[in-house]
Design an enzyme around this catalytic site. Structure first.
Site, PDB file in Angstrom:
ATOM      1  N   LYS B  27       0.782  -1.303   0.367  1.00  0.00           N
ATOM      2  CA  LYS B  27      -0.210  -0.355  -0.034  1.00  0.00           C
ATOM      3  C   LYS B  27       1.348   1.135  -0.004  1.00  0.00           C
ATOM      4  O   LYS B  27       0.899   1.835  -0.931  1.00  0.00           O
ATOM      5  CB  LYS B  27      -0.993  -0.344   1.419  1.00  0.00           C
ATOM      6  CG  LYS B  27      -1.836   0.994   1.150  1.00  0.00           C
ATOM      7  CD  LYS B  27      -2.667   1.255   2.528  1.00  0.00           C
ATOM      8  CE  LYS B  27      -3.421   0.110   2.657  1.00  0.00           C
ATOM      9  NZ  LYS B  27      -4.910  -0.105   2.268  1.00  0.00           N
ATOM     10  N   ARG B  97      -3.462   3.763   8.897  1.00  0.00           N
ATOM     11  CA  ARG B  97      -3.416   1.481   8.119  1.00  0.00           C
ATOM     12  C   ARG B  97      -1.815   1.106   7.936  1.00  0.00           C
ATOM     13  O   ARG B  97      -1.262   1.683   7.655  1.00  0.00           O
ATOM     14  CB  ARG B  97      -4.243   2.006   6.544  1.00  0.00           C
ATOM     15  CG  ARG B  97      -5.220   2.488   6.558  1.00  0.00           C
ATOM     16  CD  ARG B  97      -5.480   2.329   5.039  1.00  0.00           C
ATOM     17  NE  ARG B  97      -6.775   3.037   5.064  1.00  0.00           N
ATOM     18  CZ  ARG B  97      -7.404   3.764   4.359  1.00  0.00           C
ATOM     19  NH1 ARG B  97      -6.598   4.994   4.129  1.00  0.00           N
ATOM     20  NH2 ARG B  97      -8.298   4.045   3.767  1.00  0.00           N
ATOM     21  N   GLY B 106      -6.147 -10.816   9.681  1.00  0.00           N
ATOM     22  CA  GLY B 106      -5.295 -11.629  10.251  1.00  0.00           C
ATOM     23  C   GLY B 106      -4.269  -9.943  10.775  1.00  0.00           C
ATOM     24  O   GLY B 106      -5.200 -10.123  12.235  1.00  0.00           O
ATOM     25  N   MET B 108      -4.367  -6.387  12.051  1.00  0.00           N
ATOM     26  CA  MET B 108      -5.154  -4.928  12.167  1.00  0.00           C
ATOM     27  C   MET B 108      -4.800  -3.922  10.598  1.00  0.00           C
ATOM     28  O   MET B 108      -4.030  -4.237  10.334  1.00  0.00           O
ATOM     29  CB  MET B 108      -4.280  -3.541  13.216  1.00  0.00           C
ATOM     30  CG  MET B 108      -5.283  -2.804  13.248  1.00  0.00           C
ATOM     31  SD  MET B 108      -4.477  -1.143  14.147  1.00  0.00           S
ATOM     32  CE  MET B 108      -4.202  -0.728  12.691  1.00  0.00           C
ATOM     33  N   ARG B 349      -2.992  -1.381  -6.993  1.00  0.00           N
ATOM     34  CA  ARG B 349      -2.814  -2.175  -7.426  1.00  0.00           C
ATOM     35  C   ARG B 349      -3.580  -2.655  -8.808  1.00  0.00           C
ATOM     36  O   ARG B 349      -4.272  -2.949  -8.868  1.00  0.00           O
ATOM     37  CB  ARG B 349      -2.791  -2.514  -6.007  1.00  0.00           C
ATOM     38  CG  ARG B 349      -4.413  -3.267  -6.380  1.00  0.00           C
ATOM     39  CD  ARG B 349      -5.079  -3.903  -4.395  1.00  0.00           C
ATOM     40  NE  ARG B 349      -5.698  -4.361  -4.003  1.00  0.00           N
ATOM     41  CZ  ARG B 349      -6.596  -4.665  -2.820  1.00  0.00           C
ATOM     42  NH1 ARG B 349      -6.132  -5.234  -2.386  1.00  0.00           N
ATOM     43  NH2 ARG B 349      -8.327  -4.993  -2.960  1.00  0.00           N
ATOM     44  N   HIS B 465      -6.210 -44.377  -7.341  1.00  0.00           N
ATOM     45  CA  HIS B 465      -6.924 -44.723  -8.962  1.00  0.00           C
ATOM     46  C   HIS B 465      -8.028 -43.898  -9.570  1.00  0.00           C
ATOM     47  O   HIS B 465      -8.126 -43.612 -10.379  1.00  0.00           O
ATOM     48  CB  HIS B 465      -7.133 -46.351  -8.569  1.00  0.00           C
ATOM     49  CG  HIS B 465      -7.859 -47.079 -10.086  1.00  0.00           C
ATOM     50  ND1 HIS B 465      -8.876 -46.715 -10.241  1.00  0.00           N
ATOM     51  CD2 HIS B 465      -7.196 -47.581 -11.079  1.00  0.00           C
ATOM     52  CE1 HIS B 465      -9.438 -46.978 -12.146  1.00  0.00           C
ATOM     53  NE2 HIS B 465      -8.595 -48.189 -12.128  1.00  0.00           N
ATOM     54  N   ARG B 572       0.049 -46.789 -20.737  1.00  0.00           N
ATOM     55  CA  ARG B 572       0.131 -47.945 -19.383  1.00  0.00           C
ATOM     56  C   ARG B 572      -0.807 -48.656 -20.037  1.00  0.00           C
ATOM     57  O   ARG B 572      -1.601 -48.771 -20.387  1.00  0.00           O
ATOM     58  CB  ARG B 572      -0.487 -47.219 -18.597  1.00  0.00           C
ATOM     59  CG  ARG B 572      -0.704 -46.111 -18.077  1.00  0.00           C
ATOM     60  CD  ARG B 572      -0.961 -45.637 -15.977  1.00  0.00           C
ATOM     61  NE  ARG B 572      -1.506 -44.194 -15.671  1.00  0.00           N
ATOM     62  CZ  ARG B 572      -1.613 -43.694 -16.549  1.00  0.00           C
ATOM     63  NH1 ARG B 572      -2.537 -43.469 -17.846  1.00  0.00           N
ATOM     64  NH2 ARG B 572      -1.218 -42.127 -16.092  1.00  0.00           N
ATOM     65  N   GLU B 756      11.951 -44.506 -10.538  1.00  0.00           N
ATOM     66  CA  GLU B 756      10.227 -44.675  -9.285  1.00  0.00           C
ATOM     67  C   GLU B 756      10.623 -44.406  -8.057  1.00  0.00           C
ATOM     68  O   GLU B 756       9.894 -45.381  -7.739  1.00  0.00           O
ATOM     69  CB  GLU B 756       8.805 -44.936 -10.040  1.00  0.00           C
ATOM     70  CG  GLU B 756       9.528 -46.384 -10.620  1.00  0.00           C
ATOM     71  CD  GLU B 756       8.215 -46.723 -11.137  1.00  0.00           C
ATOM     72  OE1 GLU B 756       6.900 -46.511 -10.966  1.00  0.00           O
ATOM     73  OE2 GLU B 756       8.267 -48.384 -12.339  1.00  0.00           O
ATOM     74  N   SER B 775      12.678 -42.234 -17.019  1.00  0.00           N
ATOM     75  CA  SER B 775      10.942 -41.347 -17.224  1.00  0.00           C
ATOM     76  C   SER B 775      10.951 -41.596 -15.911  1.00  0.00           C
ATOM     77  O   SER B 775      10.658 -42.317 -15.248  1.00  0.00           O
ATOM     78  CB  SER B 775       9.951 -42.102 -17.817  1.00  0.00           C
ATOM     79  OG  SER B 775       9.029 -41.120 -17.616  1.00  0.00           O
ATOM     80  N   GLY B 777       9.203 -41.693 -12.525  1.00  0.00           N
ATOM     81  CA  GLY B 777       7.742 -42.112 -12.427  1.00  0.00           C
ATOM     82  C   GLY B 777       8.126 -41.424 -10.707  1.00  0.00           C
ATOM     83  O   GLY B 777       7.476 -42.126  -9.887  1.00  0.00           O
ATOM     84  N   ASN B 779       4.751 -40.176  -8.796  1.00  0.00           N
ATOM     85  CA  ASN B 779       4.016 -41.065  -8.437  1.00  0.00           C
ATOM     86  C   ASN B 779       4.844 -41.822  -7.128  1.00  0.00           C
ATOM     87  O   ASN B 779       4.326 -41.590  -5.679  1.00  0.00           O
ATOM     88  CB  ASN B 779       3.205 -41.191  -8.672  1.00  0.00           C
ATOM     89  CG  ASN B 779       1.919 -40.371  -9.645  1.00  0.00           C
ATOM     90  OD1 ASN B 779       2.316 -39.254  -9.122  1.00  0.00           O
ATOM     91  ND2 ASN B 779       1.455 -40.999 -10.424  1.00  0.00           N
ATOM     92  N   CYS B 842       6.741 -38.325 -15.837  1.00  0.00           N
ATOM     93  CA  CYS B 842       5.291 -39.169 -16.448  1.00  0.00           C
ATOM     94  C   CYS B 842       4.789 -38.784 -15.666  1.00  0.00           C
ATOM     95  O   CYS B 842       3.240 -39.820 -15.236  1.00  0.00           O
ATOM     96  CB  CYS B 842       5.541 -39.851 -16.986  1.00  0.00           C
ATOM     97  SG  CYS B 842       6.560 -41.892 -16.197  1.00  0.00           S
ATOM     98  N   TYR B 862      11.271 -33.345 -21.436  1.00  0.00           N
ATOM     99  CA  TYR B 862      10.621 -32.899 -21.534  1.00  0.00           C
ATOM    100  C   TYR B 862       9.486 -33.494 -20.424  1.00  0.00           C
ATOM    101  O   TYR B 862      10.135 -34.628 -19.301  1.00  0.00           O
ATOM    102  CB  TYR B 862       9.771 -34.144 -22.403  1.00  0.00           C
ATOM    103  CG  TYR B 862       9.182 -35.741 -22.753  1.00  0.00           C
ATOM    104  CD1 TYR B 862       8.790 -36.056 -21.453  1.00  0.00           C
ATOM    105  CD2 TYR B 862      10.970 -36.100 -22.572  1.00  0.00           C
ATOM    106  CE1 TYR B 862       8.623 -37.213 -21.079  1.00  0.00           C
ATOM    107  CE2 TYR B 862      10.977 -37.701 -22.178  1.00  0.00           C
ATOM    108  CZ  TYR B 862       9.738 -37.893 -21.715  1.00  0.00           C
ATOM    109  OH  TYR B 862       9.904 -39.790 -21.672  1.00  0.00           O
TER     110      TYR B 862
END
Lengths: 883, 883
Positions: B27, B97, B106, B108, B349, B465, B572, B756, B775, B777, B779, B842, B862
């Site tokens: 501000k 302010r 949260g 003042m 702003r 899944h 897959r 992986e 690649s 994996g 996950n 991937c 990639y």
């Protein structure tokens, strides 16, 4: 300078030495060494392993200079023996043997009597004056050579031999005459030519190069390649070839052959132990057709010892025994032959020995001034100690093996079969010895495992519940025994070969080999001798690494202390939750829907946990004790079977549906990766709060009332991020400090974590900001690093190990390349943040010698293992220092 | 040099600038900037964030020089305003302010009208000529100040106000008179003194320092601390305080107040969009008591626009709009007040905007020459694009939210509830739109997920899944919705609030928010505009990282190509196994006890798999296609329910017991860490052999018959050791080469692996000896690195994220410190062995912007993500380049 490819030995002079095993192979190096120190060795020469390497590098061609080197050394042998290779009247015969750095079954081994043909055999008849001997040697040579060098089907020649015996109406080879053998040699050669289209070589030079070629060729045969693959022997090592003049132990009653150990390889006793046969070939001693006789009167026997039969040769051999021990400074395994009263040494090597023998020999040799204490310690392999600490099967007993599983926990026990933990307990109370047979065990079976002599499971790996708990208890266990099919309903199990074992039937387990046997096979008890204690004192003087134990009860702690444990590296508090009295409160806690309910139930457990810790602290007498807060997911404390659920509902007065719903809610797809460890502590802080209170109250009480000095180490499991630890540490510190203030005593304590997830190892620098110690939980770290569930790995891990896709089970010996890399990284990162951080390991690997050496090398402060492996770890830690 | 703690702005001069946000807060920096560029800003000054930091560093004491600096700057304001702070006749009033670097609820916020007391209020009456206005301002100040500075319970004063209205018999504040307000001010002060024991400060200097102290104090209040913790804002940043002379929009009909955006924040259209109220305070515009009027005629409305009501001020404001956009080169969100016909700017702003607006504004501003293409690309947040690619709820529609789950796959859909995949399919065939509701989905439900509009599951996380498959399909999904209890037996589900939803009932899912609503809530369709295409063209010109897609079917591949995918990063193959026709053969394979039986069953699958690959290769027209060989454990292909088992036994003509035994044998405790991936390929080589044959036959046929150019990338999953890969690669190469020879064509191919497992990353140097590509994996790598099952994490992960133990779900955004460290290490190790190794990702993270930027930074070639996230990944990849 031209490369030297052939090394000569003979007449007290040798170009090689014992330390040239890589170049000359084990056999060649020791033949050279024996020659050098003046022992009677038939002269010969060794083609180096480099010939083998060059041979394969150059498209199966020998180095250009080889033929000339062989010829000149052969001439030296001829000169020494005063015979000529291929000479019709005074021929030299030789043996051709392979000899790699490491002994390698699967390769061509030996061709004897090489140099015989229809002409030279006459010279042998003249030399020996024994036509039958000469033709017997000849036919043996033709059989052996045509088999291993020419690739002849050996049954074809044996068939001719059988025909000849039928023709002559005799049963034994020894009943055939010189003429019979002579005719057979001719018949053999004819059959060889018929079948192979090639004549048997008559020229001894052709024979020699054929045999040498066969040795080098066998280095690349499929059996040898497989063996090397399985034993991680590089193909580049190559093999050597030994060509040595023949000597005969079967030329009459002044001839003999034998094998001996310079001390008893079974007990280690310091006397000359050996067997021999008069008028026999080396192969006869091991073949078992005739019973060999002892060489001396050291042990009583009915047979006449060599000491009496051939006293002069025996005295010469006894002198050689002494020379060899002084020279090699170790117990030797030797082969000898006596030809017409003249002793020849054919081999010496360090003798294999049992664990008790290894210890006795090592300690004795120090007393005799032969070796120093460090050498003595190196002479005993840590793995060997396992034999000493458990009963083992009587090696002389007969056994009927009906199934084979994983050698999960060593020892040998017999007992009658039971299928439930409760039965095990009740039967054991009546004094019966039982074996608990389960598809798999769970924490609810612990009382039955305690009561049983041994445990047999159909499923699970080396670190399955059954295996880990059994090892902790020092109890024999065969796990993951896929050969058996357990049928609880009919109270039987069926072995793969169809044998059905009923409840109550007696079986024997060998946990060291993983074997299951019918009936009670006799066992022999372990004995910890004075020599053992002496050796372990030296061990403790050498090692840097401390050795703690994994123990959950005062009893475990006591056993471990007797084995030399220097603290507890892992006390698993959840094992205390399964006690019958407590499990009800634990379940009440789990079934509570709010904090108040859980706290109410936990309050019942608090005094019992406190009692446990008081017991442990007392037993450990001020040694460090690391206590791990609750680790397993809560569903492990709930029953699974329909009936157990109903029973519990009755006891707890809760509706069956409510309990089932809770069990359902707590169900996890991958419990190993689920809501456990510090994740429980974060979501249910009241559980850890109770445990920390119990630990600190126990410590404060002992300090206050009994003047103990205790520094409890509180370990928070399954940390993945430093934030988890900082939150939980803050809670724990508040409770510790409050408790200490309440008791008005001074107690120091440490708060640390297990490093058992890859992320913890990767961010160990951050975690060390909060953690005062790291304890590597290498079981779980191996599971997560490999993505491998130890409970499920049984389906493919054995295949992996058998096919050398993994060199060994990574749950048994730490995977140094992968898991070890994380451990090393975590040590470095942790120390960078907190230089004095305490580092230890509490996975199963803490008792595996190779892993202990790794732990020493990465600079851990201690290893922790099950009580019965403590001596093994101590010895391995000393080996680590000695390198 | 003394540190400067206060920055002045006013009358076209300012000591601060827009780029000094760290020092002056957002501000303060913009007030300074607006002042400097000549806009009418009420003068004032800013206490820097360093004051805050010093304050806390020095035990809540201000820097010594602060008071003098404030005094001198206050004097400057007084001079400019020609008023004096605390002056009885011509008083200056100010606002105080807070203003941190980032907007922070949260803390003042604001105190207005500061400087009023019983004396100065007379001056305000004189200045304004409006006694009621003056006392109204006064009582507002007392209420506000006593609340936020003194900690007075505000209801207490409101109660007095209500009493007064009752007394006067009126309902609205506006009906109270000047006298009423005057009396209330006195009553308020009395009550304050009664309750707090402290008098309301009369001295304006005390008021000012009280307010400044309250702003700095609020930086450490619990709400602010929590907010900072949740948003990772360091406490060291501190807040600034702005003291500014008051202006009033509520002094009569020549006064007004308003907010505006320089362009339409919803559509991005280039017209001046704003709302204002005559004779009102700023808070009235947002409070919603009166309806604000548009500022101009750009959009038709019945209300008189400011353009007509206050034409001069409007013209001035419109000019300012143009100045601001040219100056900031971005759409601005502004606040203004008109006091007696004079315009004042109170804030500017960068304006928040919708995704379509972001794109339109960015593209338009390039056309207008305001910004360049790179800046335009940076102006659109990748996450925002998600809104564009899926239908969303009509923001104007009413909705009844009955449950909240995880926002697993974005979009908004309505349909009638079904509980099984088969029902979903049959209902969909009749043209009905359905929502598939399951406790959790499994691969057997895929046909039903395809047929449904959306999927709702009670269990499972962001990478369960249901979530993964739904995102792959671009289908709306709310997962892990613990608020609902599914009762399959009665075909209902119950929401936490007791609402029961029956089969056939209409519900709506918002997959972007994770909400479940009753009935059909209207939605609005996504539109990919010309502007979108223009922007994405710039994006593609900037990025280095390629973007592929995870696709298992030609349809997925086609959708992804439309979204700009440059290849398939993950196909897959197991998804092809679930097709009704094939699953029978797959099960036959699993139930076979020998290789021959398995090969026989696999032979039936071969032509179908080959057909799949032909379809994929055709769709991708020569772009790279990475095909992963079978990954899940075999038990995933067998039924679990009693009835399904019986049905299958009938179909397959096998005894129920045999099937149950097989299912039992295949059961795993931790399937995630079990017998899957390359472990299947090693133990059942015939499966991978069939798949490799299908891939290569498909490629060869297209090359031969259709002149295609294809380089198939064969990916072997779950490699932990190089040995696994070398064994499987050897098999695959043999089959590839044999197939190529058989077709007589030239086809290149690559064989690589997923990284992986932590061990693969740690030993990537060894693995790269065999692997031609990696690649990641991520996950599974996240699961194993954290030891965290994505299917089970729902029980504690939300708690972890809510409590900032984890900054975010590591399955959504890559954990760069832990998992990312492994990725980086593997890239470096892999490239060290094989410099040209192809590197990609991937996992689900391939579509997460922060993760994409990480992938760019570690040098991957990639990323691959689900089709609907391809544009997001492209944009993120461009952002990565722009930094």
């Amino acid at each position: 300078m031209t490369q030297k490819f052939v090394y000569f030995f003979g007449n007290g002079m040798a170009e090689g030495r014992a330390d040239m095993k890589n170049l000359l192979g084990g056999k060649g190096a020791n033949l050279a060494e024996m020659t050098s120190i003046g022992l009677p060795v038939p002269p010969g020469f060794t083609l180096t392993t480099e010939v083998c390497t060059e041979f394969y590098k150059n498209n199966n061609n020998y180095p250009a200079s080889l033929a000339a080197e062989v010829a000149s050394h052969l001439a030296e042998v001829e000169a020494l023996m005063d015979r000529k290779f291929g000479d019709p009247t005074n021929p030299l015969l030789v043996s051709v043997r392979s000899g790699a750095r490491a002994s390698m079954p699967g390769m061509m081994d030996t061709i004897l009597n090489l140099g015989l043909n229809d002409t030279t055999v006459q010279g042998i008849i003249a030399q020996s004056g024994d036509e039958r001997f000469a033709y017997d040697a000849y036919r043996r040579f033709v059989q052996m050579y045509s088999d291993v060098v020419m690739g002849m089907d050996k049954h074809s020649l044996e068939h001719l031999l059988e025909q000849k015996k039928e023709q002559r109406g005799v049963h034994l080879d020894t009943d055939l005459s010189a003429t019979d053998w002579k005719e057979l040699v001719a018949a053999f050669k004819e059959r060889i030519k018929d079948e192979l289209g090639t004549a048997f070589p008559e020229d001894p030079q052709d024979q020699l190069w054929g045999a040498i070629g066969a040795v080098f060729g066998s280095w690349m045969n499929p059996r040898a390649i497989t063996y090397r693959r399985l034993n991680n022997i590089p193909a580049e090592w190559g093999t050597a070839v030994n060509v040595q003049s023949m000597v005969y132990g079967n030329m009459g009653d002044d001839c003999a052959t034998g094998v001996a150990f310079t001390r008893d390889p079974s007990t280690g006793e310091n006397y000359f132990y050996g067997e021999y046969l008069v008028n026999a070939q080396g192969e006869d001693v091991v073949a078992g057709i005739r019973t060999p006789q002892p060489i001396n009167r050291a042990k009583a026997t009915n047979l006449p010892p060599m000491e009496e039969v051939l006293p002069e040769c025996y005295q010469q051999l006894a002198a050689i025994r002494s020379i060899l021990e002084k020279h090699y400074k170790d117990m030797q395994d030797i082969e000898f032959t006596i030809e017409k009263g003249k002793l020849f040494m054919l081999q010496t090597r360090n003798g294999k020995r049992t664990a008790p023998a290894a210890i006795k020999i090592a300690v004795d040799m120090v007393a005799e001034g032969l070796i120093d204490e460090k050498t003595a310690v190196k002479r005993v392999a840590p793995e060997q100690l396992d034999q000493l600490l458990h009963p083992s099967l009587d090696p002389k007993a007969e056994k009927t093996v009906i199934a084979k599983g994983l050698p999960a926990s060593p020892g040998a026990v017999s007992g009658s079969v039971v299928f439930t933990a409760d039965e095990a307990e009740s039967e054991a109370k009546t004094g019966r010895k039982v074996i608990l047979v389960r598809v798999e065990t769970s924490p609810e079976d612990i009382h039955g495992m305690h009561a049983a002599q041994g445990i047999l499971t159909a499923r699970g790996g080396m670190t399955s519940h059954a295996a880990v708990v059994a090892r902790g208890m020092g109890k024999c266990c065969v796990a993951g025994c896929g050969d058996i099919k357990v049928d609880y309903a009919n109270q039987i199990f069926t072995a793969r070969n169809g044998v059905v074992v009923k409840k109550g039937d007696m079986i024997t387990l060998d946990g060291t080999l993983g074997e299951v046997m019918l009936g009670a096979v006799p066992t022999v008890s372990p004995q910890l001798t004075e020599d053992f204690n002496t050796l372990m004192k030296w061990v403790d003087g050498i090692r840097r690494l401390k050795v703690r134990t994994n123990a959950d009860t005062p009893y475990d702690a006591k056993v471990a202390r007797q084995f030399g444990a220097e603290g507890i590296g892992l006390c698993r508090t959840e094992h205390m939750f399964f006690d019958a009295e407590r499990i009800a409160a634990v379940r009440e806690m789990i079934l509570s829907d709010d904090v108040e309910g859980r706290e109410h139930a936990l309050a019942k457990i608090l005094p019992m946990q406190k009692g446990d810790f008081i017991g442990l602290f007392r037993e450990m007498k001020g040694l460090p004790v690391t206590i791990r807060l609750l680790d397993p997911p809560l569903h492990e404390f709930l029953p699974q079977g329909e009936k157990d659920i109903e029973d519990l509902c009755k006891t707890m007065k809760v509706p069956v549906n409510a309990l089932k719903h809770k069990i359902d809610t707590l169900h996890e797809f991958n419990p190993m990766l689920g809501h456990r460890g510090c994740r429980l502590g974060i979501t249910y802080p009241e559980i850890y709060n109770m445990q920390v209170t119990a630990i600190m109250e126990a410590a404060c009480e002992l300090v206050k009332n009994e003047g103990f000095s205790i520094v409890p180490e509180i370990m928070i499991p399954l940390i993945a991020t430093v934030k988890e630890l900082s939150v939980l540490k803050q809670n724990a510190v508040a409770i510790c400090d409050e408790t200490i203030a309440r008791y008005g005593v001074k107690v120091e304590y440490l708060i640390g974590t297990m490093i058992e997830l890859p992320r913890a190892a990767l961010t160990a620098d951050e975690i060390a900001v909060e953690a005062e110690f790291f304890s590597f939980g290498t079981n779980d770290l191996t599971q997560t690093t490999f993505g491998l569930s130890r409970d499920d790995a049984g389906k493919f891990l054995p295949f992996y190990v058998d096919n050398n896709i993994l060199p060994e089970d990574p749950f048994v010996s730490l995977d140094q390349k992968g898991v070890g890399k994380l451990v090393k990284m975590a040590c470095e990162l942790g120390r960078a943040t907190r230089p004095n951080i305490k580092l230890g390991i509490c996975g199963e690997h803490g008792g595996d010698p190779a892993s202990v050496i790794f732990c020493h090398n990465v600079g851990l402060d201690y290893v922790s293992c099950s009580p019965f492996r403590v001596p093994i770890a101590r010895l391995a830690a000393a080996h680590a220092v000695l390198g």
